[in-house]
Design an enzyme around this catalytic site. Sequence first.
Site, PDB file in Angstrom:
ATOM      1  N   ARG A   8      22.739  12.586  41.434  1.00  0.00           N
ATOM      2  CA  ARG A   8      24.083  12.809  40.914  1.00  0.00           C
ATOM      3  C   ARG A   8      24.159  14.169  40.261  1.00  0.00           C
ATOM      4  NH1 ARG A   8      25.788   8.338  38.776  1.00  0.00           N
ATOM      5  NH2 ARG A   8      27.336   9.151  37.365  1.00  0.00           N
ATOM      6  N   GLU A  44      35.852   3.395  41.883  1.00  0.00           N
ATOM      7  CA  GLU A  44      36.436   2.264  41.193  1.00  0.00           C
ATOM      8  C   GLU A  44      37.655   2.802  40.438  1.00  0.00           C
ATOM      9  OE1 GLU A  44      33.796   0.228  38.469  1.00  0.00           O
ATOM     10  OE2 GLU A  44      35.427  -1.103  37.851  1.00  0.00           O
ATOM     11  N   LYS A  91      32.941   8.170  33.227  1.00  0.00           N
ATOM     12  CA  LYS A  91      34.318   7.771  32.924  1.00  0.00           C
ATOM     13  C   LYS A  91      34.413   7.105  31.560  1.00  0.00           C
ATOM     14  CE  LYS A  91      34.751   5.956  37.069  1.00  0.00           C
ATOM     15  NZ  LYS A  91      35.198   5.330  38.311  1.00  0.00           N
TER      16      LYS A  91
HETATM   17  P1  ATP Z   1      30.960   7.201  36.133  1.00  0.00           P
HETATM   18  O1  ATP Z   1      29.464   7.135  36.030  1.00  0.00           O
HETATM   19  O2  ATP Z   1      31.544   8.514  35.807  1.00  0.00           O
HETATM   20  O3  ATP Z   1      31.648   6.097  35.420  1.00  0.00           O
HETATM   21  P2  ATP Z   1      30.974   5.835  38.556  1.00  0.00           P
HETATM   22  O4  ATP Z   1      29.775   6.056  39.373  1.00  0.00           O
HETATM   23  O5  ATP Z   1      31.044   4.587  37.771  1.00  0.00           O
HETATM   24  O6  ATP Z   1      31.235   7.080  37.654  1.00  0.00           O
HETATM   25  P3  ATP Z   1      32.663   5.286  40.750  1.00  0.00           P
HETATM   26  O7  ATP Z   1      34.126   5.216  40.761  1.00  0.00           O
HETATM   27  O8  ATP Z   1      31.892   4.045  40.948  1.00  0.00           O
HETATM   28  O9  ATP Z   1      32.278   5.954  39.375  1.00  0.00           O
HETATM   29  O10 ATP Z   1      32.146   6.438  41.702  1.00  0.00           O
HETATM   30  C1  ATP Z   1      32.596   6.667  43.012  1.00  0.00           C
HETATM   31  C2  ATP Z   1      31.520   7.435  43.736  1.00  0.00           C
HETATM   32  O11 ATP Z   1      31.268   8.684  43.095  1.00  0.00           O
HETATM   33  C3  ATP Z   1      30.224   6.679  43.772  1.00  0.00           C
HETATM   34  O12 ATP Z   1      29.715   6.712  45.082  1.00  0.00           O
HETATM   35  C4  ATP Z   1      29.345   7.434  42.822  1.00  0.00           C
HETATM   36  O13 ATP Z   1      28.000   7.358  43.184  1.00  0.00           O
HETATM   37  C5  ATP Z   1      29.883   8.857  42.912  1.00  0.00           C
HETATM   38  N1  ATP Z   1      29.604   9.592  41.675  1.00  0.00           N
HETATM   39  C6  ATP Z   1      29.975   9.267  40.426  1.00  0.00           C
HETATM   40  N2  ATP Z   1      29.492  10.144  39.534  1.00  0.00           N
HETATM   41  C7  ATP Z   1      28.794  11.069  40.252  1.00  0.00           C
HETATM   42  C8  ATP Z   1      28.050  12.241  39.905  1.00  0.00           C
HETATM   43  N3  ATP Z   1      27.914  12.644  38.646  1.00  0.00           N
HETATM   44  N4  ATP Z   1      27.468  12.940  40.912  1.00  0.00           N
HETATM   45  C9  ATP Z   1      27.605  12.546  42.187  1.00  0.00           C
HETATM   46  N5  ATP Z   1      28.290  11.456  42.579  1.00  0.00           N
HETATM   47  C10 ATP Z   1      28.874  10.718  41.622  1.00  0.00           C
HETATM   48 MG    MG Z   2      30.090   2.974  37.982  1.00  0.00          MG
END
Ligand code: ATP
Ligand code: MG
Length: 561
Positions: free
Chosen positions: A264, A38, A274
């Site tokens: 994760r 995102e 984020k």
């Molecule tokens: P955050 O939790 O940091 O805000 P998010 O999951 O909201 O991250 P996205 O932009 O939706 O951020 O993530 C893009 C991809 O990265 C998704 O498929 C998500 O599952 C993966 N991702 C995010 N954080 C991790 C992590 N700590 N370990 C593995 N994959 C991750």
């Molecule tokens: Mg998210």
Amino acid sequence: MIKTDEQKDRALDFIRQIIAEDLKSGKHQRPVTRFPPEPNGFLHIGHAKSICLNFGIKVENNGVCNLRFDDTNPSKEETTYVESIKKDVAWLGYDWGKRPFYASDYFPQLFDFAVALITKGKAYVCQLSPEEIRAYRGTLTEPGKESPFRNQSVETNLNLFKKMRDGVFGEGSHVLRAKIDMTSPNLNMRDPVIYRILKSMHHRTGDTWKIYPMYDYTHCLSDMLENITHSLCTLEFEDHRPLYDWILDTLDTPCHPRQIEFARLNLTYTVMSKRKIMQLVEGNYVEDWNDPRMVTLSGLRRRGYTPSSIRSFINTIGVGKRDSWIDMTVLENSIRDDLNGTAARRMCVLDPVKVILDNFPAEQVDEIEAKNHPQNPEMGNRLIPFTRELYIERADFMDNPPRKFHRLGPGREVRLRYGYLIQYVSHTTDERTGRVVEIHCTYDPETRGGSAPDGRKVKGTIHWVSAEKSSPVTVRLYDRLFTVENPEADKETHFVEHLNPDSKITLNNAIAEPSLIELLPGDSVQFERQGYFCVDPEESEEGIPVFNRTVTLRDSWAKKR
Ligand code: ATP
Ligand code: MG
């Protein structure tokens, strides 16, 4: 099958096993994966896990991996983030093919799918308030209650949904909900909202849309439209899988990707989401998203991490089904191992004190040859000026040293790296502060290169630079951003309370050997005995490098605990 170097020696993880079986059985000809960020922030090391997994599978199997921006929330998303994400994925060494994809490109199709759901009697427009929807949803132990709008006619729903689209209603007044089961033990299945009214500007579609699809609804359909074979996501989406499948099954789509969840990445001594990183930036606790203390990919890059060190780190930790914590030391070791092989060795005195060699002729410059890398002769040699006045590290001299101190002090002889053996004569101190001002020594002209012809033993070797031929540089000693393993563990204390006050120490008077001045932004070197440093790409100017400490030579945190 093409395999990356990093993946070669490992047994296949559970996801790669599933893919291998699907290729073997002929279910798929090649895997099609995607990385779906995102664009509401910069990528961090957690995202690297997902990137290396999705793009790694593509590379290893000659498949496809799409970069897809999941841009369904106009109020939080920006073009700056889109650009930074592309830069980071490319930097990690991955290629997303002809073009990136955007969920927003599918808005027209997603709208049509919603109309199809309504027509099938599987979605309805609900006018409960957000609070009422929450209250009606029930809890894990209590079933939900059906909305009074649930059994409206298809015509009414179609009519209301089109009015939502046309901007007739205000934000929050109407939503479109999937009609599934208000008594489901899975809360995600209790008539989830799939469209809401939002009247903000979207970074790509402007004000064309007044309604925006929700994540769960958008995600499975975007995967389907791109013919994704394996939709890899983190464990928190396990409970969303039934909804993912329900939407595709109900719409009877021609392609039905398989969602697979993995654990994760959690890393100690940092915060990763984020939202938390944004708080650090907005609260000015750090300088920006790319502050070298951050575990954003742009911060790590600026700190001196290389793409291969990050890929190797991700490969080391593997992919599993159980949530676990990885110690920051593992990440730090990945860059130590990488730079140990590739970084040229240099000398830089961080906290200088002057040494005067009483018997070395003033004005004379002895150009001493030094190896650029102790194990790699291909990296060549360089000449370092050796002069009567030098600087050594203040900590390498002691007025009254204990027996085990093998460096300089009264009565001691020490080796200057690549140079000569020098013998203490006297020193002066500042009367007021008691600090050492100058140390007088003599050098032994017979010991050029560091060994004595008479075979006498000198235990200590210290680094040095010429006082006359060297320049002061700015060096930033970076350390972990937090002092505790899990800054978020204690619900009573805000994580910023655990920030490390010494995470950045700026030295303005470090003295660097001449060759260091020629380095270019992004170059990495080892300062002998100190650690790995890189030339800051943002704040250095030609001939005026600013050095960031990437990592120390050894793990100093293991000792502290
Ligand atoms: P955050 O939790 O940091 O805000 P998010 O999951 O909201 O991250 P996205 O932009 O939706 O951020 O993530 C893009 C991809 O990265 C998704 O498929 C998500 O599952 C993966 N991702 C995010 N954080 C991790 C992590 N700590 N370990 C593995 N994959 C991750
Ligand atoms: Mg998210």
